[in-house]
Design an enzyme around this catalytic site. Sequence first.
Site, short mmCIF file in Angstrom:
data_model
loop_
_atom_site.label_atom_id
_atom_site.label_comp_id
_atom_site.label_asym_id
_atom_site.label_seq_id
_atom_site.Cartn_x
_atom_site.Cartn_y
_atom_site.Cartn_z
N GLU A 1 0.89 -1.16 0.00
CA GLU A 1 0.00 0.00 0.00
C GLU A 1 0.93 1.21 0.00
O GLU A 1 1.54 1.51 1.01
CB GLU A 1 -0.88 -0.05 1.25
CG GLU A 1 -2.26 0.50 1.02
CD GLU A 1 -2.37 1.93 1.47
OE1 GLU A 1 -1.86 2.80 0.73
OE2 GLU A 1 -2.95 2.16 2.53
N GLU B 1 -6.35 -3.93 1.37
CA GLU B 1 -6.53 -4.08 2.83
C GLU B 1 -7.95 -3.71 3.16
O GLU B 1 -8.50 -2.74 2.64
CB GLU B 1 -5.56 -3.15 3.58
CG GLU B 1 -4.18 -3.74 3.65
CD GLU B 1 -3.28 -3.05 4.65
OE1 GLU B 1 -3.46 -1.85 4.93
OE2 GLU B 1 -2.38 -3.73 5.17
#
Length: 485
Positions: A253, A465
């Site tokens: 990320e 996520e």
Amino acid sequence: MKTPIELDRYSCNWIGGERVQGMAAMEVENPATGRTIARVPDLEDEAVDRAIESAGQAFDSWSRLPAGVRAGYLNEWAQRLLDHSEELASLLTLEQGKPLVESRGEIAGAAAIIRWYAEEGKRAYGEIIPASNEGQQLLVYREAAGVVGLITPMNFPAATVARKVAPALAASFTLVLKPAETTPLTAIALFDHLMATGIPAGAANLVTGEAARIGARLMAHPAIRKISFTGSTRIGKLLMEQAARTVKKVSLELGGNSPVIVFPDADPEKAAADIAANKFENCGQVCNGINRIYVHEDIRDAFVAALLSRVRRLRTGPGLSEGADVGPLISGAALAKVERLVGDAVAKGGELLAGGRRLQGEPYADGYFYAPTLIAGVTGEMDIAHEEIFGPVAPVLTFRTEEEVVAAANDTAYGLATYVYTQNFARIHRMIRVLKTGNIGVNGTSLAYPQAPFGGVKESGIGREGGRQGLEEYTVLKYVALTTE
Ligand code: ADP
């Protein structure tokens, strides 16, 4: 200011269920004062290896536990965070800088994520596929692959830990976490509570220390089968290269350069309110924080006036002080970057409407405070339109046509979040199709929810996520062709 909590309590790592001190120590600073507030271990390589091996040894028994038992540990962890929320929030603010009210929200958010994954771990279903031959079954198991290495950033020291540790444990991975060097105390406190649940020794291990060295150790070790990282694109690329050597699965990320597009049919007041809330949260240090504000020429003046009045109302101050809306940046380097980007924008003709300077004198002392800033007349020639700001600066650009603004919004190596303000239903549909981004906010700027799959495209990352998909990141498939006759 009086320190409200006993910081020496947070000076140990956790390896194999034991508290561990390092031979060397690393200093942790309060960004509101620039002063050292604590020391945490700068763990030697041998200890990092021990953490990985402990996780490896714990894997078999942890992964054999019924999902409901694993959920029990996670739910107790969440409850402990809620029960100690005030202390955890103060600690978080002390090392990270954000206003206490935001830290409280983050602790509550972390607990919500943990609870959500405690339940979702019970639903890591496999599959049975219709077979081609008589007397045969084709089965797909969904299981964990061993030990995962987790590396978290400084901007959400509790939430990013929860977003990785909870799905990893729920999916029955065991883990080694390395938190950001600037914000290890919250991670240590979170682990103290996780260990207090009585979770089996070695299921979760925590190591702090010099990032490049510990990172290299995690990446080189063959027992680590997966890496989940949140941080800069630069380090994400490095980890991908390092992961290749032992073919680890990676979830990344990474950075963003998120635009918001305010179309002429939007309500300028509502857009300004949402954009200010997003832009100045956590002093602008949010991965899906808005980096470029594109507003249509027809409502430019009304929108800029609304945003300016919101920026002027923001109170900057130490996060622990009463009524602060915006705290300090995390470090001198972060401050210097913001100064450079604003300097470049102003030198190239940007119109500074608010802020544009470092804050000095009391109560800013030696902290890393930068005044909430609004710059209009920003153009594509300015660095601020291309680089991730990660600071309290709102740059406004204007546009005339939908085609032109979509091209500009997509003209970036990143693809994390894009926001759109419009009441036109057909346009909303078009935008969802043409924007090259992992996440879109339509008429709103909040994106992170436990049940939603958040993540980037292009150089903003790989994997998701949150949500069912966030749990799947921590599973591998095992396919079995079973012949019984
Ligand atoms: P940011 O700019 O948001 O601080 P970084 O990518 O520098 O992002 O840091 C995110 C996380 O990556 C932190 O935990 C940091 O300590 C860690 N990190 C930094 N350099 C490395 C590296 N070479 N290897 C592994 N982890 C690293």
